[in-house]
Structures are given as structure tokens and as C-alpha cells.
Design an enzyme around this catalytic site. Structure first.
Site, PDB file in Angstrom:
ATOM      1  N   HIS A   1       0.840  -1.203   0.000  1.00  0.00           N
ATOM      2  CA  HIS A   1       0.000   0.000   0.000  1.00  0.00           C
ATOM      3  C   HIS A   1       0.880   1.261   0.000  1.00  0.00           C
ATOM      4  CE1 HIS A   1      -2.770  -2.933   2.168  1.00  0.00           C
ATOM      5  NE2 HIS A   1      -3.477  -2.578   1.121  1.00  0.00           N
TER       6      HIS A   1
ATOM      7  N   GLY B   1      -2.578  -2.230  -6.963  1.00  0.00           N
ATOM      8  CA  GLY B   1      -1.420  -3.124  -7.066  1.00  0.00           C
ATOM      9  C   GLY B   1      -1.709  -4.278  -8.014  1.00  0.00           C
TER      10      GLY B   1
ATOM     11  N   SER C   1      -2.446  -8.349   3.118  1.00  0.00           N
ATOM     12  CA  SER C   1      -2.916  -8.264   4.511  1.00  0.00           C
ATOM     13  C   SER C   1      -3.236  -9.659   5.025  1.00  0.00           C
ATOM     14  CB  SER C   1      -4.156  -7.379   4.589  1.00  0.00           C
ATOM     15  OG  SER C   1      -3.854  -6.110   4.047  1.00  0.00           O
ATOM     16  N   ARG C   2      -3.622 -10.559   4.125  1.00  0.00           N
ATOM     17  CA  ARG C   2      -3.995 -11.925   4.539  1.00  0.00           C
ATOM     18  C   ARG C   2      -2.790 -12.756   4.986  1.00  0.00           C
ATOM     19  NH1 ARG C   2      -8.289 -11.191   0.467  1.00  0.00           N
ATOM     20  NH2 ARG C   2     -10.261 -11.433   1.564  1.00  0.00           N
TER      21      ARG C   2
END
Ligand code: PAF
Length: 284
Positions: free
Chosen positions: A37, A147, A186-187
């Protein structure tokens, strides 16, 4: 840095900026920000006067048995990162603010949303299209940054922007990886230490396929077989799909003659990870 949760207040502020001749770059996120990010924020800062980051875990893009509740959240940390990165506005609405009672409009891109991840997550991309349409109308960006780990999402959103005449430019940014190759997500926070080690099989398999492409392999099936074999050798991983598709229309490619997306998804326990690369054969 401003932080707003209201749609009207956000439209008012970005409206003022745009009327004053300032350009706006939007980085849409579901929070739990990582270096991927940050790379989008950096790209947005380099090209716009004001950067808006949206933080919203969008319920309409999660299927009934998916990880909406478990999705990692840390708003305080996210705000610190945005502040540090020079973001002008964080738009962080509640679900009620984004989806007002009685909301009944659907947005979706047919075809492109039904292949690759869409075969396994049938409502996902319609949810992404809906929320992004709303975010574009709320934050009025000149450019929006995504992204390429979610390459299919990017291709679908390009179609959406064209088809609905959104007056903005989409910018794709390269995948950011851990030193061992794992694509940032994020996972990744869900992974146990053993699963985290095993997770590198995805980027290793794709890298091996990419090397084959660079050495001249043009057979799509040979590439997907290679990926399946490498992932198959990792006991903790279960391959969901590996495919070679055209970057034009995401249709399957048997012999590579123009630019392709080689994409794969796998499961490690209850965690689903995706990764990909784009290969364009040199023109001879
Ligand atoms: O890529 C994501 O994080 C999400 O799909 C997005 C684009 C923020 C929409 O919720």
C-alpha cells in the site's frame, strides 16, 4: 492530515481541491496497510497534489463463507502510516455510511469477472466494482492506484472505467514482495509460522514458470503443469488454480503469442493466497 467518515464531507473537501485546480490521487484499500500500500501512496504522491487513501473493509466483495469478520483491522496503525506518508485525507466510512438503507444498485463487469478468481469467488468482483464506483464518485480522483497482485481486479476496473465513462485514469503498480518472494498481502497475517514458510511455494512456482517463458516455453499447459507440480510438492498447500490467460480479455491461452497473465491461487489451511506475473514475448 484529515480523517473523514462522511460521504458528503469528503465530497465537499475533494470538490474544493478540484475546483481550486489541485489534482487528486486515490489509493483504495481495505486497511491493515503494508509496504505494498505504501508503494501505491508513494506513486500517488509523486503524481498528484493531494493523496486520498480510503480504508473500508467492503462487505459486498466477501462471499457468505469468506473472511469478512476475521479480516485484519488496525485503524490506528493505518492512520499513523498515512500521516507519515504525507496523505492529505483518509476516507474511512462505516458500512452504514457507504451502503445506505434501501441501496439497490448493482455494478459488475461480465465475462472478465467470471474467470480465474471469479470462478471460485462468484460475487467478489461485482462487490469490488460497486465499491470502487462509489469511491470514484465520492473522492473524485484524477488517478486511482491499484497493485498488480490483484491483476484481474485491475483489468476488470479498467473495463469498468471505460464502460461507465469515469473521468479518471487507473494506474497499476508492481507487486511488492517479502525478501523470500512472498507477495505482500494483509492476509499473510493469518499464516502460522509453518504455513508462512510453505507460502513461498507460490512465488517460487510462478518464478520457475516465468524462467521457462523467458527461455522460450510457449505452451500454456506446460506452464500450468509446472506450477501444479511444484505446489503439489508442498504438503501444506492446496492449489486452487493456475492459468495462463490473455491480458487482452483473460481468455485461456494454449500457445503464447502475445502478452499473457500467468496467475495462481492456493490455500494454506484457511488462508487463500494469490500471485501472478505478466509475460510479453519479445517480438521477433
Ligand atoms: O484491492 C483491494 O484492497 C480491494 O479490493 C479494494 C480495491 C480496496 C476494493 O475494496
Amino acid at each position: 492530515m484529515e480523517t473523514l467518515s462522511g460521504v458528503a464531507a469528503t465530497q465537499e473537501l475533494v470538490g474544493q481541491w478540484r475546483r481550486g485546480g489541485l489534482s487528486v490521487g486515490l489509493v483504495p484499500t481495505m486497511g491493515y496497510l503494508h509496504q505494498g500500500h505504501v508503494s501505491l501512496i508513494e506513486a500517488a504522491r509523486a503524481e498528484n497534489d493531494k493523496v486520498v487513501v480510503s480504508i473500508f473493509v467492503n462487505p459486498t466483495q466477501f462471499g457468505p463463507n469468506e473472511d469478512l469478520e476475521a479480516y485484519p483491522r488496525d485503524k490506528e496503525r493505518d492512520l499513523k502510516i498515512c500521516e507519515r506518508e504525507g496523505v492529505a485525507l483518509v476516507f474511512a466510512p462505516t458500512v452504514e455510511e457507504m451502503y445506505i438503507q434501501g441501496a439497490a444498485t448493482k455494478v459488475g463487469v461480465t465475462g472478465l469477472s467470471e474467470v480465474l478468481c471469479g470462478r471460485f469467488r462468484p460475487i467478489h468482483f461485482n462487490g469490488v466494482c460497486l465499491v470502487c464506483s462509489k469511491l470514484f464518485n465520492i473522492t473524485k480522483p484524477n488517478k486511482a492506484y491499484f497493485g498488480l497482485k490483484d491483476a484481474q481486479q485491475f483489468f476488470i476496473l479498467e473495463r469498468l472505467v471505460k464502460d461507465l465513462n469515469f473521468d479518471l485514469e487507473l494506474v497499476s503498480c508492481p507487486i511488492v514482495r517479502e525478501p523470500d518472494g512472498l507477495a505482500l498481502s494483509s492476509r499473510n497475517a493469518y499464516l502460522s509460522p509453518d504455513q508462512r514458510k510453505a507460502a513461498t511455494v507460490l512465488s517460487r512456482a510462478l518464478k520457475a514458470a516465468k524462467n521457462e517463458c523467458e527461455k522460450g516455453q510457449r505452451d500454456g499447459q506446460a506452464l500450468t503443469k509446472l506450477i501444479a507440480e511444484m505446489v503439489g510438492a508442498e504438503p501444506l498447500a492446496r492449489l486452487e488454480y493456475a492459468e495462463v490467460v490473455s491480458t487482452e480479455n483473460l481468455s485461456q491461452v494454449t500457445t503464447i503469442t502475445s502478452s499473457v497473465l500467468v496467475a495462481a491461487a492456493l490455500w494454506l489451511g484457511k488462508t487463500r493466497l494469490i500471485d501472478n506475473f505478466i509475460f510479453s514475448p519479445p517480438v521477433s
